[in-house]
Scaffold this motif. Structure first.
Motif, PDB file in Angstrom:
ATOM      1  N   GLU A 395       0.834  -1.206   0.000  1.00 12.94           N
ATOM      2  CA  GLU A 395       0.000   0.000   0.000  1.00 12.94           C
ATOM      3  C   GLU A 395       0.871   1.260   0.000  1.00 12.94           C
ATOM      4  N   TYR A 398       2.304   1.851  -3.350  1.00 13.80           N
ATOM      5  CA  TYR A 398       1.271   2.355  -4.260  1.00 13.80           C
ATOM      6  C   TYR A 398       1.068   3.857  -4.062  1.00 13.80           C
ATOM      7  N   VAL A 399       0.974   4.290  -2.780  1.00  9.92           N
ATOM      8  CA  VAL A 399       0.781   5.708  -2.465  1.00  9.92           C
ATOM      9  C   VAL A 399       1.981   6.516  -2.937  1.00  9.92           C
ATOM     10  N   ASP A 400       3.180   5.993  -2.745  1.00  9.64           N
ATOM     11  CA  ASP A 400       4.400   6.695  -3.153  1.00  9.64           C
ATOM     12  C   ASP A 400       4.436   6.903  -4.673  1.00  9.64           C
ATOM     13  N   SER A 403       1.911   9.618  -5.594  1.00  8.30           N
ATOM     14  CA  SER A 403       2.385  10.947  -5.198  1.00  8.30           C
ATOM     15  C   SER A 403       3.416  11.474  -6.180  1.00  8.30           C
ATOM     16  N   LYS A 446      -5.367  15.052  -5.906  1.00  8.77           N
ATOM     17  CA  LYS A 446      -4.804  14.934  -4.558  1.00  8.77           C
ATOM     18  C   LYS A 446      -5.860  14.506  -3.550  1.00  8.77           C
ATOM     19  N   LEU A 449      -6.721  10.942  -3.973  1.00  2.87           N
ATOM     20  CA  LEU A 449      -5.623  10.104  -3.478  1.00  2.87           C
ATOM     21  C   LEU A 449      -5.664   9.982  -1.956  1.00  2.87           C
ATOM     22  N   SER A 452      -8.580   7.813  -0.930  1.00  9.19           N
ATOM     23  CA  SER A 452      -8.251   6.397  -1.201  1.00  9.19           C
ATOM     24  C   SER A 452      -7.351   5.832  -0.114  1.00  9.19           C
ATOM     25  N   PHE A 453      -6.359   6.610   0.279  1.00  9.91           N
ATOM     26  CA  PHE A 453      -5.428   6.141   1.318  1.00  9.91           C
ATOM     27  C   PHE A 453      -6.141   5.943   2.653  1.00  9.91           C
TER      28      PHE A 453
END
Length: 471
Positions: A395, A398-400, A403, A446, A449, A452-453
């Motif tokens: 996870e 994925y976030v990185d 971004s 943003k 995102l 989602s996180f």
């Protein structure tokens, strides 16, 4: 059933009849098995009279034996006839003659005889049936059997019974076997078979038999243990050859001779064990089954040592997940436990899991080891922690990536604005609304995102897990 008291073994008429009828059933099965009237695989092995007895599930055999047992009290004798399937010529007659003591029937008197004595006499007959098979002519053609019952005149015969001739054998030869006595009934056993009409055919049959024995003995002389063959598989092959030789009447191949061949075949696998068996005080009396048991125990210990060595080298493979690593480990542990090893407890398995996972995440392994309930943790609990770590790592990656993608898009947009400003005020003002739209689009990405996180973190129940870890 037979009547019994605490101090005496007393058999009444009904109990004796039950013993006799049961004997007929097992004797018939033994004859059909030994004479190969039915294929060997159609018989199961059961324990009876302290011996291993063959017992078929064939409906016809069971019907005949049950029909005779129902009328066993009024039977004078039973004859099992083995005939040629093609010509119906009688080849053998197994005659079980039954004598009933008159004082038991007329006066109702009872006599004493222990079960042990009766069972010993029945065992002697069973062994005689097995041994005399080798003296009988070989049945070189498919055969069938029939059962003749000699009864009292007032017997209530089943509807399926019909009158029959005596099915005698001309030019017969007889062998008398042991008898057994219940003190109510006495059973005598005689087997009759067709005598060879001339010595030439007898001599020819003997020559053929000896030739077959020589071929099988030559095969025993070359007998070795095959590569990747277990001791049990080796013994199964050897037993088939020995059984064939014995069926031709050879008495040379005793259990001790079989043991010698087993040791010779197994010598290259484990010479030390073979020497130990040969030096054992009871070596001369050892049966093949006992030696086989020693071989199997050795193989189990050897396999156990190999598996433990494999555990000592156990590591986590590249690109292998925690679940895949645990599946491999569990297979090895299950094999070790199947050999009876009690060393590999859940805690020992946990230790191996932590050692294997250490290079993947040393911090997590240290935290698990420092946990207050570490000693009681099961492999499944530790695996779940590994899986949680891998899931969070995926996870975070994925976030990185997302971004970095947004940042790169924003930088590209700023560069585009600077280029437009250099071309004049008119162009700058014209593009202002487009810039606002692009900026708004970036903000929406943003926000999406972040949402989602948050959903991911909420679904993982991160906060509650963190509290549990602290506890």
């Amino acid at each position: 059933m037979a009547s019994r008291t605490a101090s005496k073994d007393i058999i009444a008429l009904r109990g004796s009849a039950a013993i006799v009828s049961e004997f007929f059933g097992y004797a018939a099965n033994s004859i059909l098995y030994n004479r190969a009237v039915y294929p060997g695989e159609s018989f199961a092995k059961v324990k009876k009279y302290g011996l291993t007895m063959p017992l078929t599930q064939d409906e016809w055999v069971n019907f005949i034996t049950s029909a005779t047992s129902k009328n066993s009290g009024k039977l004078q004798g039973i004859v099992m006839v083995i005939m040629s399937k093609a010509t119906s010529e009688v080849i053998e007659r197994w005659n079980f003659n039954i004598d009933t003591y008159p004082e038991v029937v007329e006066k109702g008197s009872i006599k004493e005889k222990s079960d042990k004595k009766i069972m010993r006499e029945i065992r002697a007959i069973k062994r005689q049936i097995d041994s005399c098979i080798t003296d009988l002519p070989c049945l070189d053609e498919p055969c069938v059997f029939d059962m003749l019952a000699y009864t009292d005149t007032d017997v209530d015969a089943p509807d399926t019974w019909i009158e029959s001739d005596t099915k005698l054998i001309h030019n017969t030869q007889m062998v008398k076997l042991h008898s057994f006595d219940t003190k109510v009934h006495k059973v005598d056993t005689v087997v009759s078979y067709k005598k060879n009409e001339d010595d030439t055919s007898s001599s020819s049959s003997s020559v053929i038999r000896e030739a077959r024995i020589e071929l099988l003995e030559a095969e025993l002389g070359r007998f070795v243990m095959l590569a990747n063959e277990s001791a049990e598989e080796m013994y199964t092959r050897l037993k088939k050859i020995i059984k064939k030789i014995r069926s031709y009447g050879s008495k040379k191949w005793t259990d001790h001779e079989v043991v010698k061949i087993m040791l010779r075949a197994y010598f290259l696998r484990n010479s030390v064990l073979c020497f130990m068996i040969r030096d054992s005080p009871n070596y001369e009396k050892m049966t093949p089954e006992v030696v086989l048991g020693r071989f199997i125990r050795h193989e189990m210990m050897e396999n156990e040592g190999l598996l433990e060595a494999e555990l000592g080298r156990f590591v986590m493979l590249a690109d292998e997940s925690a679940e895949e690593m645990y599946t491999r480990l569990k297979k090895i542990i299950n094999k070790l436990r199947s050999y009876g090893s009690k060393r590999w407890t859940d805690h020992e398995v946990v230790k191996i899991m932590l050692r294997a996972y250490f290079l993947r995440n040393s911090v997590l392994c240290f935290l698990i080891r420092q946990s207050p309930n570490y000693e009681k943790m099961t492999p499944e609990v530790v695996l779940s922690k590994f899986i949680d770590h891998e899931t969070l790592l995926e996870e975070a990656k994925y976030v990185d990536i997302m971004s970095k993608s947004v940042t790169a898009s924003k930088n590209q947009d700023i560069a585009l604005k600077a280029n437009k400003k250099q071309k004049g005020k008119c162009v700058f003002e014209e593009s202002t609304s487009e810039d606002n739209e692009d900026s708004s689009s970036l903000d929406e990405e943003k926000i999406a995102l972040i949402k989602s996180f948050k959903k991911i973190m909420k679904s993982r129940n991160y906060k509650s897990n963190k509290k549990n870890d602290k506890e």
